[in-house]
Write a protein that holds these residues in place. Structure first.
Motif, PDB file in Angstrom:
ATOM      1  N   ARG A   1      41.947  32.080  36.732  1.00 25.85           N
ATOM      2  CA  ARG A   1      42.259  33.387  37.286  1.00 25.85           C
ATOM      3  C   ARG A   1      41.481  33.553  38.588  1.00 25.85           C
ATOM      4  O   ARG A   1      40.286  33.329  38.632  1.00 25.85           O
ATOM      5  CB  ARG A   1      41.887  34.471  36.290  1.00 25.85           C
ATOM      6  CG  ARG A   1      42.370  35.845  36.713  1.00 25.85           C
ATOM      7  CD  ARG A   1      42.202  36.824  35.609  1.00 25.85           C
ATOM      8  NE  ARG A   1      43.437  36.842  34.853  1.00 25.85           N
ATOM      9  CZ  ARG A   1      43.840  37.853  34.113  1.00 25.85           C
ATOM     10  NH1 ARG A   1      43.094  38.916  33.985  1.00 25.85           N
ATOM     11  NH2 ARG A   1      44.976  37.809  33.479  1.00 25.85           N
TER      12      ARG A   1
ATOM     13  N   TYR B   1      40.655  36.329  41.499  1.00 27.00           N
ATOM     14  CA  TYR B   1      40.657  37.738  41.881  1.00 27.00           C
ATOM     15  C   TYR B   1      40.567  37.805  43.401  1.00 27.00           C
ATOM     16  O   TYR B   1      39.733  37.140  44.004  1.00 27.00           O
ATOM     17  CB  TYR B   1      39.480  38.471  41.247  1.00 27.00           C
ATOM     18  CG  TYR B   1      39.522  38.424  39.742  1.00 27.00           C
ATOM     19  CD1 TYR B   1      40.192  39.408  39.026  1.00 27.00           C
ATOM     20  CD2 TYR B   1      38.926  37.384  39.039  1.00 27.00           C
ATOM     21  CE1 TYR B   1      40.244  39.358  37.639  1.00 27.00           C
ATOM     22  CE2 TYR B   1      38.977  37.329  37.662  1.00 27.00           C
ATOM     23  CZ  TYR B   1      39.642  38.315  36.962  1.00 27.00           C
ATOM     24  OH  TYR B   1      39.706  38.251  35.595  1.00 27.00           O
TER      25      TYR B   1
ATOM     26  N   GLN C   1      40.516  40.240  46.965  1.00 31.52           N
ATOM     27  CA  GLN C   1      40.382  41.506  47.674  1.00 31.52           C
ATOM     28  C   GLN C   1      40.747  41.253  49.130  1.00 31.52           C
ATOM     29  O   GLN C   1      40.658  40.133  49.614  1.00 31.52           O
ATOM     30  CB  GLN C   1      38.957  42.041  47.563  1.00 31.52           C
ATOM     31  CG  GLN C   1      38.557  42.395  46.134  1.00 31.52           C
ATOM     32  CD  GLN C   1      37.171  42.974  46.052  1.00 31.52           C
ATOM     33  OE1 GLN C   1      36.819  43.888  46.788  1.00 31.52           O
ATOM     34  NE2 GLN C   1      36.364  42.443  45.148  1.00 31.52           N
TER      35      GLN C   1
ATOM     36  N   ILE D   1      41.889  45.396  43.744  1.00 34.33           N
ATOM     37  CA  ILE D   1      41.703  43.973  43.439  1.00 34.33           C
ATOM     38  C   ILE D   1      42.984  43.468  42.776  1.00 34.33           C
ATOM     39  O   ILE D   1      43.507  44.092  41.856  1.00 34.33           O
ATOM     40  CB  ILE D   1      40.494  43.766  42.506  1.00 34.33           C
ATOM     41  CG1 ILE D   1      39.215  44.240  43.192  1.00 34.33           C
ATOM     42  CG2 ILE D   1      40.382  42.300  42.097  1.00 34.33           C
ATOM     43  CD1 ILE D   1      37.988  44.266  42.287  1.00 34.33           C
ATOM     44  N   LYS D   2      43.486  42.351  43.268  1.00 32.93           N
ATOM     45  CA  LYS D   2      44.675  41.726  42.685  1.00 32.93           C
ATOM     46  C   LYS D   2      44.266  40.368  42.129  1.00 32.93           C
ATOM     47  O   LYS D   2      43.193  39.865  42.438  1.00 32.93           O
ATOM     48  CB  LYS D   2      45.766  41.568  43.741  1.00 32.93           C
ATOM     49  CG  LYS D   2      46.234  42.906  44.296  1.00 32.93           C
ATOM     50  CD  LYS D   2      47.431  42.748  45.183  1.00 32.93           C
ATOM     51  CE  LYS D   2      47.858  44.118  45.668  1.00 32.93           C
ATOM     52  NZ  LYS D   2      49.252  44.161  46.018  1.00 32.93           N
ATOM     53  N   PHE D   3      45.126  39.792  41.308  1.00 34.23           N
ATOM     54  CA  PHE D   3      44.797  38.468  40.793  1.00 34.23           C
ATOM     55  C   PHE D   3      46.032  37.591  40.675  1.00 34.23           C
ATOM     56  O   PHE D   3      47.148  38.067  40.595  1.00 34.23           O
ATOM     57  CB  PHE D   3      44.045  38.555  39.460  1.00 34.23           C
ATOM     58  CG  PHE D   3      44.912  38.887  38.280  1.00 34.23           C
ATOM     59  CD1 PHE D   3      45.488  37.875  37.524  1.00 34.23           C
ATOM     60  CD2 PHE D   3      45.144  40.201  37.915  1.00 34.23           C
ATOM     61  CE1 PHE D   3      46.282  38.174  36.427  1.00 34.23           C
ATOM     62  CE2 PHE D   3      45.931  40.505  36.835  1.00 34.23           C
ATOM     63  CZ  PHE D   3      46.504  39.496  36.085  1.00 34.23           C
TER      64      PHE D   3
ATOM     65  N   GLU E   1      47.027  33.562  38.819  1.00 33.69           N
ATOM     66  CA  GLU E   1      46.569  32.450  37.985  1.00 33.69           C
ATOM     67  C   GLU E   1      47.143  31.186  38.586  1.00 33.69           C
ATOM     68  O   GLU E   1      48.322  31.135  38.961  1.00 33.69           O
ATOM     69  CB  GLU E   1      47.017  32.623  36.533  1.00 33.69           C
ATOM     70  CG  GLU E   1      46.192  33.646  35.806  1.00 33.69           C
ATOM     71  CD  GLU E   1      46.432  33.643  34.302  1.00 33.69           C
ATOM     72  OE1 GLU E   1      45.606  34.243  33.612  1.00 33.69           O
ATOM     73  OE2 GLU E   1      47.421  33.049  33.830  1.00 33.69           O
TER      74      GLU E   1
ATOM     75  N   ARG F   1      36.509  34.538  42.817  1.00 30.11           N
ATOM     76  CA  ARG F   1      36.671  35.782  43.578  1.00 30.11           C
ATOM     77  C   ARG F   1      36.741  35.441  45.064  1.00 30.11           C
ATOM     78  O   ARG F   1      35.810  34.876  45.620  1.00 30.11           O
ATOM     79  CB  ARG F   1      35.523  36.731  43.274  1.00 30.11           C
ATOM     80  CG  ARG F   1      35.514  37.105  41.797  1.00 30.11           C
ATOM     81  CD  ARG F   1      34.399  38.044  41.423  1.00 30.11           C
ATOM     82  NE  ARG F   1      34.324  38.223  40.003  1.00 30.11           N
ATOM     83  CZ  ARG F   1      35.119  39.006  39.270  1.00 30.11           C
ATOM     84  NH1 ARG F   1      36.080  39.669  39.850  1.00 30.11           N
ATOM     85  NH2 ARG F   1      34.953  39.114  37.968  1.00 30.11           N
TER      86      ARG F   1
END
Length: 165
Positions: free
Chosen positions: A4, A6, A8, A15-17, A19, A74
């Motif tokens: 995953r 994350y 920005q 915050i979006k993510f 996979e 991130r």
């Protein structure tokens, strides 16, 4: 195995993510992140950076698995290479240039040390965007608080709200 990521950005408020497979390249992750942007976004000057990687330790990473941490990855998408940060506290003003993926927590720690606070005092203060009552969470990237070409943000270091009882 999926990881995953994350993300920005200056280009979206939350915050979006995504996979993506551990074996995917950084370039593939970048393209997947670009897919989150509004249609028609100019991708020319957008750079992808790793959260709190001020020394560029991950600069040579080629695959997603090289960036993976316990709770995923991130990243930050921004057009500015650095964000000029100014923090005001008790009549002092300190300046530093951070990458857009620097977290509010990292900036708060730096600012507290620069103005001579003890670690305990730093923990009892928060960064507040100057001229507002907005106090971003410690995991927010400073790049989300400014848009290119401005590439700067000013904070006040203020006491955190305490709840007694």
């Amino acid at each position: 195995m999926p990881t995953r990521i994350y993300i920005q950005s200056e280009l979206f408020p939350d915050i979006k993510f995504i996979e993506i497979n551990d074996e995917a390249t950084i370039e593939e992750a970048k393209h997947a992140a670009f897919a989150l942007l509004p249609p028609g976004t100019d991708l020319t000057d957008l750079k992808l950076s790793v959260e709190d990687d001020e020394d560029g330790a991950h600069h040579g990473a080629t695959h997603v698995k090289h960036l993976k941490k316990e709770h995923g990855i991130r990243l930050h998408l921004h057009r500015c290479l650095v964000v000029e940060v100014q923090v005001r506290y008790g009549g002092q003003v300190v300046h530093h240039k951070f990458r857009p993926a620097a977290t509010i927590g990292r900036v708060r720690l730096w600012a507290g040390e620069k103005v001579g606070m003890s670690p305990g005092d730093i923990a009892e203060h928060v960064l507040q965007i100057a001229g507002t009552t907005e106090q971003p969470d410690v995991d927010i990237h400073i790049g989300t608080l400014t848009k290119c070409p401005q590439c700067s943000v000013t904070f006040d270091l203020v006491p955190a709200h305490r709840i007694n009882g």
